[in-house]
Design an enzyme around this catalytic site. Structure first.
Site, PDB file in Angstrom:
ATOM      1  N   ILE A 164      -5.205 143.430  63.401  1.00 37.79           N
ATOM      2  CA  ILE A 164      -6.309 143.872  64.395  1.00 37.79           C
ATOM      3  C   ILE A 164      -6.211 142.788  65.620  1.00 37.79           C
ATOM      4  O   ILE A 164      -6.833 143.181  66.464  1.00 37.79           O
ATOM      5  CB  ILE A 164      -7.760 143.711  63.674  1.00 37.79           C
ATOM      6  CG1 ILE A 164      -8.244 142.229  63.471  1.00 37.79           C
ATOM      7  CG2 ILE A 164      -7.924 144.398  62.438  1.00 37.79           C
ATOM      8  CD1 ILE A 164      -9.639 142.042  63.246  1.00 37.79           C
ATOM      9  N   LYS A 165      -5.324 142.071  65.478  1.00 39.55           N
ATOM     10  CA  LYS A 165      -5.133 141.007  66.583  1.00 39.55           C
ATOM     11  C   LYS A 165      -4.663 141.396  67.711  1.00 39.55           C
ATOM     12  O   LYS A 165      -3.683 142.598  67.740  1.00 39.55           O
ATOM     13  CB  LYS A 165      -4.479 139.782  66.075  1.00 39.55           C
ATOM     14  CG  LYS A 165      -5.356 138.884  65.177  1.00 39.55           C
ATOM     15  CD  LYS A 165      -6.474 138.681  65.610  1.00 39.55           C
ATOM     16  CE  LYS A 165      -7.382 137.768  64.687  1.00 39.55           C
ATOM     17  NZ  LYS A 165      -7.647 138.330  63.058  1.00 39.55           N
ATOM     18  N   ASN A 166      -4.723 141.152  68.856  1.00 43.18           N
ATOM     19  CA  ASN A 166      -4.276 141.460  70.231  1.00 43.18           C
ATOM     20  C   ASN A 166      -2.768 141.599  70.202  1.00 43.18           C
ATOM     21  O   ASN A 166      -1.887 142.573  70.864  1.00 43.18           O
ATOM     22  CB  ASN A 166      -4.354 140.594  71.453  1.00 43.18           C
ATOM     23  CG  ASN A 166      -5.874 140.767  71.743  1.00 43.18           C
ATOM     24  OD1 ASN A 166      -6.582 140.963  70.790  1.00 43.18           O
ATOM     25  ND2 ASN A 166      -6.484 140.308  72.881  1.00 43.18           N
TER      26      ASN A 166
END
Length: 393
Positions: free
Chosen positions: A185-187
């Site tokens: 889910i991280k950038n």
């Protein structure tokens, strides 16, 4: 073809493109798919991005926290100050090495802790402070480092949300010790993964040993491009290395990081402007110190007395119209294990956490990822308006 309104809008989606997928295929075809050249390239890129001299790629940010605690000698009898409003893996790792987590409250507007809140919790047993950059914003680091230096206490920045963020013109990770997450889910993602970043070579070398069985060399010898058969165990270690089929995913995203951050910022700006008209649904405030937000999460607070419904009701109502939402995070001191084993045991001594407790029941994360459009934002805003209007008293 289903209409936009019937298509599920997820909370997040990775910023991958065809070139990223092709890069994974190339690694699969290379004959070397575990820890290797792509890990080395990832570590080099992170050093260039942050200005740190050392980076260690790992199977998760949780692995990085575990190894950092061990490498710093944190254990029984030691206290570690950290917010309760964080992903529980940090608290789990502190507990599993035998140390005691000491929960610190957060600022009610930014949901990040401050040196002023940390200072009264420092005791002779305090060995470490783990402040948390939250939702893509950077902490006010200078006062925290100054406090830690006065007391001879180490600092590990939990920057799981903050890859690409800046503090006073410097990238998060440029000082001290810092841990980034590369979770799905991280950038920037490697599906699962993390990075420990530091300019302490001795500490980085020990974490490299601990991540791979305690061997004196890495799994991938960077000169011979293969395993060194004479490698010996220097100390007992773990299996926390990152495979190249994961590491390679991040390389293209890091090259596009400025564009990814700009896209997230534009979407967040649109959200913030349009949320002004919705009673009881309020975005977090940005820090007042100079910073660059990387807009990892679009967190809002749901005030039932104004919105007419609580956070869980809002999440269910959004789900009913095919819009995802989430919670970042349920405070650790309210989790069952820590209620039963920590809060009760230390009830007399545990600091009051009014802002954390209140926020824990109110915060909600709305969809935010670079592939979203302004039309997607309008869809979320229209849904919020409809839901709140239906619940007005």
């Amino acid at each position: 073809m289903p209409s936009m309104q019937n298509t599920f809008l997820p909370l997040c989606r990775p910023a991958l493109n065809d070139a990223d997928i092709d890069a994974v295929v190339a690694v699969l075809r290379s004959g070397w798919i575990t820890t290797g050249a792509k890990n080395a390239q990832l570590e080099q890129m992170i050093c260039q991005l942050t200005g740190a001299t050392e980076a260690v790629a790992l199977s998760s940010a949780t692995a990085g926290m575990h190894l950092a605690l061990l490498a710093l000698g944190i254990g029984p009898g030691d206290e570690v100050i950290t917010p309760s409003l964080t992903w529980v893996s940090t608290i789990n790792m502190i507990t599993l090495v035998g140390a005691t987590p000491v929960f610190v409250d957060v600022d009610p507007d930014t949901l990040m802790t401050t040196a002023e809140q940390i200072a009264p919790l420092v005791t002779p047993k305090t060995r470490l402070i783990i402040p948390v950059h939250f939702a893509g914003a950077s902490l006010d680091l200078d006062p925290i480092y100054a406090l830690a230096e006065r007391h001879g206490i180490a600092v590990i920045e939990d920057a799981a949300h903050a890859l690409g963020a800046q503090y006073k013109g410097q990238p998060v990770g440029y000082r001290g010790h810092c841990i980034f997450s590369l979770h799905a889910i991280k950038n920037v993602t490697t599906a699962e993964g993390g990075l420990f970043v530091t300019s302490d070579q001795a500490l980085a070398d020990r974490i490299r040993r601990l991540k791979f069985h305690g061997l004196a060399v890495d799994a991938f010898d960077r000169e011979t491009h293969g395993r060194a058969p004479q490698a010996e165990v220097v100390e007992p270690g773990f299996k926390y290395n990152l495979p190249d089929i994961s590491a390679v995913l991040a390389l293209g995203q890091l090259e596009r990081l400025d564009a990814i951050t700009a896209a997230r910022q534009a979407l967040a700006d649109d959200y913030i402007e349009k949320l002004r008209a919705i009673p009881g649904i309020t975005p977090l405030q940005d820090p007042v110190h100079e910073h660059r937000h990387c807009r990892h999460l679009m967190v809002v607070r749901v005030a039932p007395e104004r919105a007419g419904l609580d956070r869980q009701q809002l999440i269910e109502a959004l789900k009913a119209v095919q819009i995802g939402a989430g919670i970042h995070f349920m405070p650790a001191h309210l989790q069952k294990y820590y209620r039963d084993h920590y809060t009760a045991r230390y009830a007399r001594d545990m600091p009051s956490l009014p802002h954390t407790t209140l926020a824990g029941g109110q915060i909600c994360s709305l969809p935010l990822f670079p592939a979203m459009t302004l039309g997607d934002i309008d869809r979320v805003i229209d849904a919020l308006n409809t839901i709140v209007n239906q619940h007005e008293k």
